[in-house]
Design a protein around this motif. Structure first.
Motif, PDB file in Angstrom:
ATOM      1  N   UNK A 153       0.789  -1.237   0.000  1.00  0.00           N
ATOM      2  CA  UNK A 153       0.000   0.000   0.000  1.00  0.00           C
ATOM      3  C   UNK A 153       0.821   1.287   0.000  1.00  0.00           C
ATOM      4  N   UNK A 154       2.093   1.231   0.395  1.00  0.00           N
ATOM      5  CA  UNK A 154       2.933   2.428   0.397  1.00  0.00           C
ATOM      6  C   UNK A 154       4.286   2.114  -0.231  1.00  0.00           C
ATOM      7  N   UNK A 155       4.924   3.141  -0.721  1.00  0.00           N
ATOM      8  CA  UNK A 155       6.249   3.009  -1.315  1.00  0.00           C
ATOM      9  C   UNK A 155       7.279   3.303  -0.232  1.00  0.00           C
ATOM     10  N   UNK A 156       7.983   2.282   0.214  1.00  0.00           N
ATOM     11  CA  UNK A 156       8.983   2.442   1.267  1.00  0.00           C
ATOM     12  C   UNK A 156      10.292   3.033   0.749  1.00  0.00           C
ATOM     13  N   UNK A 157      10.440   3.079  -0.555  1.00  0.00           N
ATOM     14  CA  UNK A 157      11.692   3.547  -1.162  1.00  0.00           C
ATOM     15  C   UNK A 157      11.376   4.411  -2.382  1.00  0.00           C
ATOM     16  N   UNK A 158      10.696   5.560  -2.140  1.00  0.00           N
ATOM     17  CA  UNK A 158      10.299   6.408  -3.267  1.00  0.00           C
ATOM     18  C   UNK A 158      11.513   6.900  -4.053  1.00  0.00           C
ATOM     19  N   UNK A 159      11.402   6.811  -5.345  1.00  0.00           N
ATOM     20  CA  UNK A 159      12.537   7.125  -6.226  1.00  0.00           C
ATOM     21  C   UNK A 159      13.089   8.525  -5.978  1.00  0.00           C
ATOM     22  N   UNK A 160      12.209   9.482  -5.722  1.00  0.00           N
ATOM     23  CA  UNK A 160      12.663  10.864  -5.542  1.00  0.00           C
ATOM     24  C   UNK A 160      13.354  11.091  -4.197  1.00  0.00           C
ATOM     25  N   UNK A 161      13.307  10.134  -3.313  1.00  0.00           N
ATOM     26  CA  UNK A 161      13.940  10.285  -1.987  1.00  0.00           C
ATOM     27  C   UNK A 161      15.059   9.272  -1.752  1.00  0.00           C
ATOM     28  N   UNK A 174       7.417  11.474   9.923  1.00  0.00           N
ATOM     29  CA  UNK A 174       8.341  10.470   9.405  1.00  0.00           C
ATOM     30  C   UNK A 174       9.502  11.184   8.735  1.00  0.00           C
ATOM     31  N   UNK A 175      10.545  10.464   8.430  1.00  0.00           N
ATOM     32  CA  UNK A 175      11.769  11.092   7.952  1.00  0.00           C
ATOM     33  C   UNK A 175      11.672  11.715   6.568  1.00  0.00           C
ATOM     34  N   UNK A 176      11.104  11.002   5.594  1.00  0.00           N
ATOM     35  CA  UNK A 176      11.203  11.451   4.213  1.00  0.00           C
ATOM     36  C   UNK A 176       9.885  11.499   3.446  1.00  0.00           C
ATOM     37  N   UNK A 177       8.788  11.186   4.089  1.00  0.00           N
ATOM     38  CA  UNK A 177       7.494  11.178   3.398  1.00  0.00           C
ATOM     39  C   UNK A 177       6.392  11.339   4.432  1.00  0.00           C
ATOM     40  N   UNK A 178       5.156  11.310   3.987  1.00  0.00           N
ATOM     41  CA  UNK A 178       4.030  11.386   4.914  1.00  0.00           C
ATOM     42  C   UNK A 178       3.652  10.005   5.434  1.00  0.00           C
ATOM     43  N   UNK A 179       4.502   9.050   5.193  1.00  0.00           N
ATOM     44  CA  UNK A 179       4.327   7.672   5.639  1.00  0.00           C
ATOM     45  C   UNK A 179       5.718   7.095   5.906  1.00  0.00           C
ATOM     46  N   UNK A 180       5.796   5.959   6.563  1.00  0.00           N
ATOM     47  CA  UNK A 180       7.120   5.379   6.804  1.00  0.00           C
ATOM     48  C   UNK A 180       7.820   5.000   5.502  1.00  0.00           C
ATOM     49  N   UNK A 181       9.130   5.174   5.509  1.00  0.00           N
ATOM     50  CA  UNK A 181       9.983   4.707   4.420  1.00  0.00           C
ATOM     51  C   UNK A 181      10.936   3.670   5.008  1.00  0.00           C
ATOM     52  N   UNK A 182      11.783   3.137   4.145  1.00  0.00           N
ATOM     53  CA  UNK A 182      12.772   2.160   4.600  1.00  0.00           C
ATOM     54  C   UNK A 182      13.585   2.696   5.778  1.00  0.00           C
ATOM     55  N   UNK A 183      13.952   3.961   5.737  1.00  0.00           N
ATOM     56  CA  UNK A 183      14.744   4.549   6.826  1.00  0.00           C
ATOM     57  C   UNK A 183      13.978   4.564   8.141  1.00  0.00           C
TER      58      UNK A 183
END
Length: 164
Positions: free
Chosen positions: A13-21, A75-84
């Motif tokens: 449901x979410x992208x944990x590793x968005x290309x732009x980040x 969250x660190x890099x998005x409005x949802x959790x990412x890998x970080x």
């Protein structure tokens, strides 16, 4: 891997590793792995005072570096959790019940870092996360490591209901 490595077996449901980040995520991960994720283990399993003190310093300088990154953000890099966020969370969630005591990372508790504590709470509130975390099991598991705790006595504290 978490985005696509399990094919049809896992919902995504979410992208944990968005290309732009990705550059920011990779840089963050490269900094926290040796200093924090592995730093707690370097401190806990150190066999010399110097090695322990170096790892200890790395752990707390990294926590001090991360703490202000959550000012005004969830969250660190998005409005949802990412890998970080996940890499950070898996270490932080164990901190007060295990690393602070048995690994001697005891300068401060995670609960002394307001932003990091709030981040852990948000992660635990994210759907599907809380049911993967059993603080009592984490504590008992780490205190069962005989080389670190030969008596295998598990401390009565901290009060698990007050950690997050």
């Amino acid at each position: 891997m978490l985005n696509s490595g399990f094919g049809d077996l896992a919902k995504n449901p979410i992208d944990l590793y968005p290309i732009e980040r990705r550059a920011e995520i990779d840089a963050f991960n490269q900094r926290i792995y040796p200093a924090l994720n592995n730093g707690v283990y370097r401190a806990g399993f150190a066999t010399t005072q110097i090695a322990y003190e170096e790892a200890f310093a790395d752990v707390f300088s990294c926590l001090d570096w991360i703490e202000p990154k959550f000012e005004g953000r969830s969250f660190l890099f998005a409005d949802h959790p990412t890998e970080s966020d996940i890499r950070l969370f898996v270490t932080l969630v164990r901190f007060d019940v295990a690393y602070h005591g048995v690994f001697k990372c005891n300068l401060r508790r995670l609960s002394d870092y307001a932003n990091l504590r709030a981040f852990c709470r948000r992660m635990l509130d994210w759907p599907g996360i809380a049911e993967t975390v059993n603080l009592d099991h984490i504590k008992r598991g780490y205190y069962s490591v005989e080389s670190l705790n030969p008596t295998k006595i598990v401390p009565a504290g901290p009060d698990l209901s007050e950690i997050f």
